[in-house]
Scaffold this motif. Sequence first.
Motif, PDB file in Angstrom:
ATOM      1  N   LEU A   1       0.846  -1.186   0.000  1.00 36.31           N
ATOM      2  CA  LEU A   1       0.000   0.000   0.000  1.00 36.31           C
ATOM      3  C   LEU A   1       0.884   1.239   0.000  1.00 36.31           C
ATOM      4  CD1 LEU A   1      -2.774   1.407   0.327  1.00 36.31           C
ATOM      5  CD2 LEU A   1      -2.492   1.115   2.801  1.00 36.31           C
ATOM      6  N   VAL A   2       0.612   2.146  -0.914  1.00 35.30           N
ATOM      7  CA  VAL A   2       1.406   3.369  -1.011  1.00 35.30           C
ATOM      8  C   VAL A   2       0.479   4.532  -1.365  1.00 35.30           C
ATOM      9  CG1 VAL A   2       1.950   2.988  -3.461  1.00 35.30           C
ATOM     10  CG2 VAL A   2       3.500   4.363  -2.048  1.00 35.30           C
ATOM     11  N   GLN A   3       0.841   5.722  -0.931  1.00 35.22           N
ATOM     12  CA  GLN A   3       0.056   6.902  -1.274  1.00 35.22           C
ATOM     13  C   GLN A   3       0.370   7.356  -2.690  1.00 35.22           C
ATOM     14  OE1 GLN A   3       0.821   9.830   1.813  1.00 35.22           O
ATOM     15  NE2 GLN A   3      -1.046   9.204   2.891  1.00 35.22           N
ATOM     16  N   ALA A   4      -0.582   8.020  -3.294  1.00 35.29           N
ATOM     17  CA  ALA A   4      -0.369   8.581  -4.623  1.00 35.29           C
ATOM     18  C   ALA A   4       0.865   9.476  -4.608  1.00 35.29           C
ATOM     19  CB  ALA A   4      -1.591   9.376  -5.061  1.00 35.29           C
ATOM     20  N   GLY A   5       1.656   9.332  -5.650  1.00 34.34           N
ATOM     21  CA  GLY A   5       2.912  10.074  -5.735  1.00 34.34           C
ATOM     22  C   GLY A   5       4.105   9.314  -5.198  1.00 34.34           C
ATOM     23  N   GLY A   6       3.847   8.222  -4.519  1.00 31.79           N
ATOM     24  CA  GLY A   6       4.914   7.426  -3.935  1.00 31.79           C
ATOM     25  C   GLY A   6       5.538   6.456  -4.910  1.00 31.79           C
ATOM     26  N   SER A   7       6.432   5.627  -4.379  1.00 32.37           N
ATOM     27  CA  SER A   7       7.179   4.690  -5.207  1.00 32.37           C
ATOM     28  C   SER A   7       7.164   3.292  -4.593  1.00 32.37           C
ATOM     29  CB  SER A   7       8.638   5.140  -5.345  1.00 32.37           C
ATOM     30  OG  SER A   7       8.735   6.377  -5.995  1.00 32.37           O
ATOM     31  N   LEU A   8       7.286   2.316  -5.455  1.00 32.98           N
ATOM     32  CA  LEU A   8       7.472   0.931  -5.051  1.00 32.98           C
ATOM     33  C   LEU A   8       8.415   0.273  -6.044  1.00 32.98           C
ATOM     34  CD1 LEU A   8       3.914  -0.454  -4.113  1.00 32.98           C
ATOM     35  CD2 LEU A   8       5.854  -0.153  -2.563  1.00 32.98           C
ATOM     36  N   ARG A   9       9.113  -0.735  -5.579  1.00 34.35           N
ATOM     37  CA  ARG A   9       9.952  -1.528  -6.468  1.00 34.35           C
ATOM     38  C   ARG A   9       9.531  -2.987  -6.377  1.00 34.35           C
ATOM     39  NH1 ARG A   9      16.197  -3.482  -6.081  1.00 34.35           N
ATOM     40  NH2 ARG A   9      16.761  -3.333  -8.297  1.00 34.35           N
ATOM     41  N   LEU A  10       9.047  -3.506  -7.478  1.00 30.97           N
ATOM     42  CA  LEU A  10       8.684  -4.908  -7.541  1.00 30.97           C
ATOM     43  C   LEU A  10       9.886  -5.727  -7.992  1.00 30.97           C
ATOM     44  CD1 LEU A  10       5.181  -4.711  -9.269  1.00 30.97           C
ATOM     45  CD2 LEU A  10       5.768  -4.453  -6.856  1.00 30.97           C
ATOM     46  N   ALA A  11       9.946  -6.944  -7.506  1.00 31.80           N
ATOM     47  CA  ALA A  11      11.000  -7.861  -7.906  1.00 31.80           C
ATOM     48  C   ALA A  11      10.386  -9.198  -8.286  1.00 31.80           C
ATOM     49  CB  ALA A  11      12.002  -8.053  -6.774  1.00 31.80           C
ATOM     50  N   CYS A  12      11.034  -9.887  -9.189  1.00 27.72           N
ATOM     51  CA  CYS A  12      10.574 -11.208  -9.608  1.00 27.72           C
ATOM     52  C   CYS A  12      11.784 -12.127  -9.696  1.00 27.72           C
ATOM     53  CB  CYS A  12       9.868 -11.121 -10.958  1.00 27.72           C
ATOM     54  SG  CYS A  12       9.335 -12.704 -11.633  1.00 27.72           S
ATOM     55  N   ALA A  13      11.745 -13.195  -8.918  1.00 34.27           N
ATOM     56  CA  ALA A  13      12.812 -14.182  -8.921  1.00 34.27           C
ATOM     57  C   ALA A  13      12.412 -15.364  -9.801  1.00 34.27           C
ATOM     58  CB  ALA A  13      13.088 -14.656  -7.503  1.00 34.27           C
ATOM     59  N   ALA A  14      13.275 -15.705 -10.736  1.00 33.93           N
ATOM     60  CA  ALA A  14      12.976 -16.783 -11.677  1.00 33.93           C
ATOM     61  C   ALA A  14      13.860 -17.988 -11.399  1.00 33.93           C
ATOM     62  CB  ALA A  14      13.195 -16.303 -13.109  1.00 33.93           C
ATOM     63  N   SER A  15      13.278 -19.166 -11.571  1.00 37.04           N
ATOM     64  CA  SER A  15      14.042 -20.394 -11.432  1.00 37.04           C
ATOM     65  C   SER A  15      13.488 -21.441 -12.375  1.00 37.04           C
ATOM     66  CB  SER A  15      14.001 -20.899  -9.982  1.00 37.04           C
ATOM     67  OG  SER A  15      12.670 -21.161  -9.589  1.00 37.04           O
ATOM     68  N   GLY A  16      14.329 -22.419 -12.697  1.00 38.98           N
ATOM     69  CA  GLY A  16      13.871 -23.497 -13.560  1.00 38.98           C
ATOM     70  C   GLY A  16      13.921 -23.205 -15.037  1.00 38.98           C
ATOM     71  N   LEU A  17      14.552 -22.110 -15.424  1.00 43.09           N
ATOM     72  CA  LEU A  17      14.695 -21.766 -16.829  1.00 43.09           C
ATOM     73  C   LEU A  17      16.032 -21.086 -17.046  1.00 43.09           C
ATOM     74  CD1 LEU A  17      12.454 -18.656 -17.685  1.00 43.09           C
ATOM     75  CD2 LEU A  17      13.355 -19.179 -15.431  1.00 43.09           C
ATOM     76  N   THR A  18      16.482 -21.098 -18.302  1.00 45.07           N
ATOM     77  CA  THR A  18      17.699 -20.371 -18.641  1.00 45.07           C
ATOM     78  C   THR A  18      17.308 -18.917 -18.807  1.00 45.07           C
ATOM     79  OG1 THR A  18      18.525 -22.349 -19.760  1.00 45.07           O
ATOM     80  CG2 THR A  18      19.673 -20.270 -20.179  1.00 45.07           C
ATOM     81  N   PHE A  19      17.418 -18.185 -17.730  1.00 41.03           N
ATOM     82  CA  PHE A  19      16.809 -16.857 -17.598  1.00 41.03           C
ATOM     83  C   PHE A  19      17.239 -15.911 -18.711  1.00 41.03           C
ATOM     84  CE2 PHE A  19      14.635 -13.655 -15.339  1.00 41.03           C
ATOM     85  CZ  PHE A  19      15.424 -12.511 -15.306  1.00 41.03           C
ATOM     86  N   SER A  20      18.502 -15.928 -19.043  1.00 40.89           N
ATOM     87  CA  SER A  20      19.028 -14.957 -20.002  1.00 40.89           C
ATOM     88  C   SER A  20      18.516 -15.183 -21.424  1.00 40.89           C
ATOM     89  CB  SER A  20      20.554 -14.982 -19.998  1.00 40.89           C
ATOM     90  OG  SER A  20      21.020 -16.274 -20.358  1.00 40.89           O
TER      91      SER A  20
END
Length: 120
Positions: free
Chosen positions: A10-29
């Motif tokens: 939960l963030v107020q309007a004008g704010g920031s968030l950073r989402l992250a996604c961890a991948a496994s089981g694949l050749t990511f690149s």
Amino acid sequence: VQLQASGGGLVQAGGSLRLACAASGLTFSRYFMGWFRQAPGKEREFVAYVSWSGDGTGYADSVKGRFTISRHNAKNMVYLQMNSLKPEDTAVYYCAAGGLGVDIRQYRYWGQGTLVTVSS
């Protein structure tokens, strides 16, 4: 293949968030990575994608200039930095792998989603 998204909240309007996604089981690149979102009562929509090496990116018009997608291939991670958030950015955000751009139908693997709520 597993894609684990995190960083929502939960963030107020004008704010920031950073989402992250961890991948496994694949050749990511070897995979384009994308972020999509789905607001209540709406269809899932494209947000951003990043190419295999990270030097190619694309954004939905609604987030251009506010969101930045990036990846770290050595860590099998993809990120979405979200600045100047607006209430209309409220949605469940999903990371996905296997597509080649903006077309949701091309993405083969999906994470479970992380909820972003922006209050006015």
